[in-house]
Design a protein around this motif. Structure first.
Motif, PDB file in Angstrom:
ATOM      1  N   GLY A 138      -7.812   7.591  -6.761  1.00  0.00           N
ATOM      2  CA  GLY A 138      -8.004   6.808  -5.236  1.00  0.00           C
ATOM      3  C   GLY A 138      -8.229   5.819  -4.674  1.00  0.00           C
ATOM      4  N   LEU A 139      -8.287   4.725  -5.541  1.00  0.00           N
ATOM      5  CA  LEU A 139      -8.481   3.350  -5.177  1.00  0.00           C
ATOM      6  C   LEU A 139      -7.148   2.415  -5.144  1.00  0.00           C
ATOM      7  N   ARG A 140      -6.879   1.981  -4.525  1.00  0.00           N
ATOM      8  CA  ARG A 140      -5.769   0.267  -4.373  1.00  0.00           C
ATOM      9  C   ARG A 140      -6.230   0.177  -5.457  1.00  0.00           C
ATOM     10  N   ILE A 141      -5.557  -0.318  -6.536  1.00  0.00           N
ATOM     11  CA  ILE A 141      -6.099  -1.460  -7.339  1.00  0.00           C
ATOM     12  C   ILE A 141      -4.866  -3.035  -7.307  1.00  0.00           C
ATOM     13  N   CYS A 142      -5.241  -3.566  -7.575  1.00  0.00           N
ATOM     14  CA  CYS A 142      -4.340  -5.196  -7.057  1.00  0.00           C
ATOM     15  C   CYS A 142      -4.811  -6.169  -8.299  1.00  0.00           C
ATOM     16  N   GLY A 197     -15.143  -2.576 -13.132  1.00  0.00           N
ATOM     17  CA  GLY A 197     -17.022  -3.251 -13.153  1.00  0.00           C
ATOM     18  C   GLY A 197     -17.832  -2.984 -11.828  1.00  0.00           C
ATOM     19  N   ASP A 198     -18.450  -2.789 -11.928  1.00  0.00           N
ATOM     20  CA  ASP A 198     -19.651  -2.131 -10.942  1.00  0.00           C
ATOM     21  C   ASP A 198     -19.190  -3.193  -9.587  1.00  0.00           C
ATOM     22  N   ARG A 199     -18.861  -4.511 -10.247  1.00  0.00           N
ATOM     23  CA  ARG A 199     -19.504  -5.558  -8.940  1.00  0.00           C
ATOM     24  C   ARG A 199     -17.513  -5.539  -8.230  1.00  0.00           C
ATOM     25  N   ASP A 200     -16.910  -5.158  -9.451  1.00  0.00           N
ATOM     26  CA  ASP A 200     -15.210  -5.535  -8.529  1.00  0.00           C
ATOM     27  C   ASP A 200     -14.972  -4.070  -8.022  1.00  0.00           C
ATOM     28  N   LEU A 201     -15.672  -2.870  -8.301  1.00  0.00           N
ATOM     29  CA  LEU A 201     -15.447  -1.688  -8.032  1.00  0.00           C
ATOM     30  C   LEU A 201     -15.068  -1.642  -6.480  1.00  0.00           C
ATOM     31  N   ALA A 202     -15.989  -2.369  -6.099  1.00  0.00           N
ATOM     32  CA  ALA A 202     -16.314  -3.065  -4.344  1.00  0.00           C
ATOM     33  C   ALA A 202     -15.502  -3.341  -3.091  1.00  0.00           C
ATOM     34  N   LEU A 203     -14.773  -4.297  -4.255  1.00  0.00           N
ATOM     35  CA  LEU A 203     -13.034  -4.805  -4.201  1.00  0.00           C
ATOM     36  C   LEU A 203     -12.247  -4.219  -3.635  1.00  0.00           C
ATOM     37  N   HIS A 204     -12.091  -2.542  -5.158  1.00  0.00           N
ATOM     38  CA  HIS A 204     -11.569  -1.424  -5.060  1.00  0.00           C
ATOM     39  C   HIS A 204     -11.865  -1.370  -3.305  1.00  0.00           C
ATOM     40  N   VAL A 205     -13.013  -0.464  -3.048  1.00  0.00           N
ATOM     41  CA  VAL A 205     -12.716   0.258  -2.253  1.00  0.00           C
ATOM     42  C   VAL A 205     -13.130   0.006  -0.997  1.00  0.00           C
ATOM     43  N   GLU A 206     -13.366  -1.128  -0.575  1.00  0.00           N
ATOM     44  CA  GLU A 206     -13.819  -1.718   0.470  1.00  0.00           C
ATOM     45  C   GLU A 206     -11.849  -2.002   0.845  1.00  0.00           C
ATOM     46  N   THR A 229      -8.974  -0.968  -0.577  1.00  0.00           N
ATOM     47  CA  THR A 229      -8.858   1.095   0.247  1.00  0.00           C
ATOM     48  C   THR A 229      -8.723   1.319   1.563  1.00  0.00           C
ATOM     49  N   ARG A 230     -10.599   1.441   1.579  1.00  0.00           N
ATOM     50  CA  ARG A 230     -11.210   1.536   3.253  1.00  0.00           C
ATOM     51  C   ARG A 230     -10.033   0.841   4.081  1.00  0.00           C
ATOM     52  N   ARG A 231      -9.938  -0.396   4.234  1.00  0.00           N
ATOM     53  CA  ARG A 231      -8.762  -1.158   4.883  1.00  0.00           C
ATOM     54  C   ARG A 231      -7.538  -0.809   5.319  1.00  0.00           C
ATOM     55  N   LEU A 232      -6.562   0.078   4.127  1.00  0.00           N
ATOM     56  CA  LEU A 232      -5.196  -0.148   3.623  1.00  0.00           C
ATOM     57  C   LEU A 232      -5.514   1.307   4.930  1.00  0.00           C
ATOM     58  N   ALA A 237      -7.063   2.335   6.683  1.00  0.00           N
ATOM     59  CA  ALA A 237      -7.603   2.540   8.464  1.00  0.00           C
ATOM     60  C   ALA A 237      -5.975   1.401   9.089  1.00  0.00           C
ATOM     61  N   GLY A 238      -5.551   0.938   8.524  1.00  0.00           N
ATOM     62  CA  GLY A 238      -3.918   0.312   9.440  1.00  0.00           C
ATOM     63  C   GLY A 238      -3.822  -1.077   9.090  1.00  0.00           C
ATOM     64  N   GLU A 239      -4.696  -1.421   7.561  1.00  0.00           N
ATOM     65  CA  GLU A 239      -4.711  -3.277   7.845  1.00  0.00           C
ATOM     66  C   GLU A 239      -3.692  -3.271   6.825  1.00  0.00           C
ATOM     67  N   THR A 240      -2.644  -4.176   6.688  1.00  0.00           N
ATOM     68  CA  THR A 240      -1.794  -4.895   5.753  1.00  0.00           C
ATOM     69  C   THR A 240      -2.982  -4.927   4.729  1.00  0.00           C
ATOM     70  N   LEU A 241      -2.428  -5.163   3.158  1.00  0.00           N
ATOM     71  CA  LEU A 241      -2.795  -5.890   2.266  1.00  0.00           C
ATOM     72  C   LEU A 241      -3.054  -7.391   2.464  1.00  0.00           C
ATOM     73  N   THR A 242      -2.004  -8.308   3.226  1.00  0.00           N
ATOM     74  CA  THR A 242      -2.026  -9.240   3.567  1.00  0.00           C
ATOM     75  C   THR A 242      -2.896  -9.985   4.410  1.00  0.00           C
ATOM     76  N   SER A 243      -3.194  -9.346   5.846  1.00  0.00           N
ATOM     77  CA  SER A 243      -4.606  -9.228   6.181  1.00  0.00           C
ATOM     78  C   SER A 243      -6.106  -9.312   5.207  1.00  0.00           C
ATOM     79  N   ILE A 244      -6.091  -8.340   4.901  1.00  0.00           N
ATOM     80  CA  ILE A 244      -6.868  -7.628   3.895  1.00  0.00           C
ATOM     81  C   ILE A 244      -7.458  -8.630   3.284  1.00  0.00           C
ATOM     82  N   ILE A 245      -6.501  -9.473   2.669  1.00  0.00           N
ATOM     83  CA  ILE A 245      -6.610 -10.013   1.575  1.00  0.00           C
ATOM     84  C   ILE A 245      -6.942 -11.719   1.623  1.00  0.00           C
TER      85      ILE A 245
END
Ligand code: FO1
Length: 321
Positions: A51-55, A100-109, A111-114, A116-124
């Protein structure tokens, strides 16, 4: 007169980059260019997992440029812990791809922002700003492009081929789903047509798996040629071998000789110069592009900066004619 070692006046430089190998050179370039560096990153390794977007490539670039990366593993964060993976295994969940536990935070954040309609460019861009990364990190597109690897055991999604099957099946062909309809990131187009641009560098990432899916986005190669600035590729081949990853294995499976000459041929019509390792000078026969030989092995930060400086100096010489 000595050749210029950098651009005068200072200009922006675009680095076209996959994951681990490319990010190492991007780090060297960051030390020389700071905010004048724009890193255009592959998104075709991305996938949905649990359920997470991994990049993976974007994250490798983010972690490397922010000093958070695990230097030994090449991907993920240093000082990582694996409690989540242990718990998932205990529950009988999917454990072939390690988060990893810390890496997971980036995927969760992300995925949440995507969602909510934000673009990948803006999130990065937001995450890079929070981590105080000076260079601009741009996904080549905000649309979905996905690498499919046709192998001896069938067609595999990229991460299934790369991680689950450890690149073991024989590769017959590679394709990029969604590439023909993907829209080039407008910020990449703007950077390519800017009068500030001084050079474009193809990082020593896997040409077939990491650079090709970037170049497959319509309009990118044309804009690179139209930019009028030198396009320089750094060969991932050293001494007839690839340092890490499956580049050499894939080349032999696709009946391509593991030489820098093959890399030059692959990028024919796109590059003006190819930077090769000093041990491969016997290979240059038949390469149409200008060639510069130098040690290209990046073992630590100083060697990354030295290679970045060599690459920029080579591009500056090509620009000066
Ligand atoms: N590579 C692996 O070999 N095994 C893994 O379990 C793995 C997990 C992983 C998690 C997050 C991430 O950003 C990257 C990860 N990678 C892993 C690396 C990644 O799959 C590849 O290095 C790239 O896709 C190839 O460029």
């Amino acid at each position: 007169m000595p050749s210029p070692v950098t651009f005068d006046p200072p200009r922006t430089v675009i680095a076209i980059c996959g994951g681990v190998g490319g990010a190492k050179l991007a780090l060297g370039l960051k030390h020389l260019l700071g905010e004048r560096l724009i890193v255009v990153v592959n998104v075709a390794d991305d996938f949905e997992h649990m359920g997470l977007r991994i990049c993976p490539d974007l994250d490798t670039v983010i972690y490397t440029l922010s000093g958070l990366s695990d230097e030994v593993r090449g991907w993920g964060r240093a000082g990582e812990t694996w409690n989540f993976m242990e718990a998932i295994r205990q529950l009988g969940g999917e454990s072939w791809f390690a988060l990893g536990d810390r890496d997971l935070a980036l995927h969760v954040e992300r995925t949440r922002r995507l969602a909510a309609g934000e673009t990948l460019t803006s999130i990065i861009a937001g995450i890079a700003a929070t981590l105080e990364i000076a260079p601009r990190i741009l996904p080549v597109t905000d649309d979905d492009v996905r690498t499919k690897v046709v192998t001896s055991i069938g067609t595999l999604d990229f991460q299934r081929y790369f991680v689950e099957h450890r690149c073991e099946p024989t590769v017959r062909s590679i394709s990029f789903d969604g590439a023909t309809v993907a829209r080039l990131n407008p910020l990449v187009s703007a950077a390519l047509s800017s009068t500030e641009l001084g050079a474009i560098i193809l990082c020593p990432s896997n040409p077939y798996l990491s650079i090709d899916p970037i170049l497959a986005v319509p309009g990118l190669s044309d804009a690179m040629r139209r930019s009028g600035v030198p396009v320089v590729a750094v060969s991932p081949i050293i001494g007839g071998r690839a340092i890490k990853g499956p580049t050499a294995k894939i080349m032999s499976e696709l009946n391509i000789e593991t030489t820098s000459a093959s890399i030059a041929k692959h990028y024919t019509g796109l590059i003006d110069g190819l930077l090769i390792d000093s041990s491969d000078t016997a290979d240059v026969e038949g390469i149409a592009a200008h060639v510069h030989a130098t040690p290209t092995l990046m073992t630590d930060l100083p060697s990354r900066i030295v290679l970045a400086r060599e690459t920029l100096a080579f591009a500056a010489r090509l620009a000066a004619g």
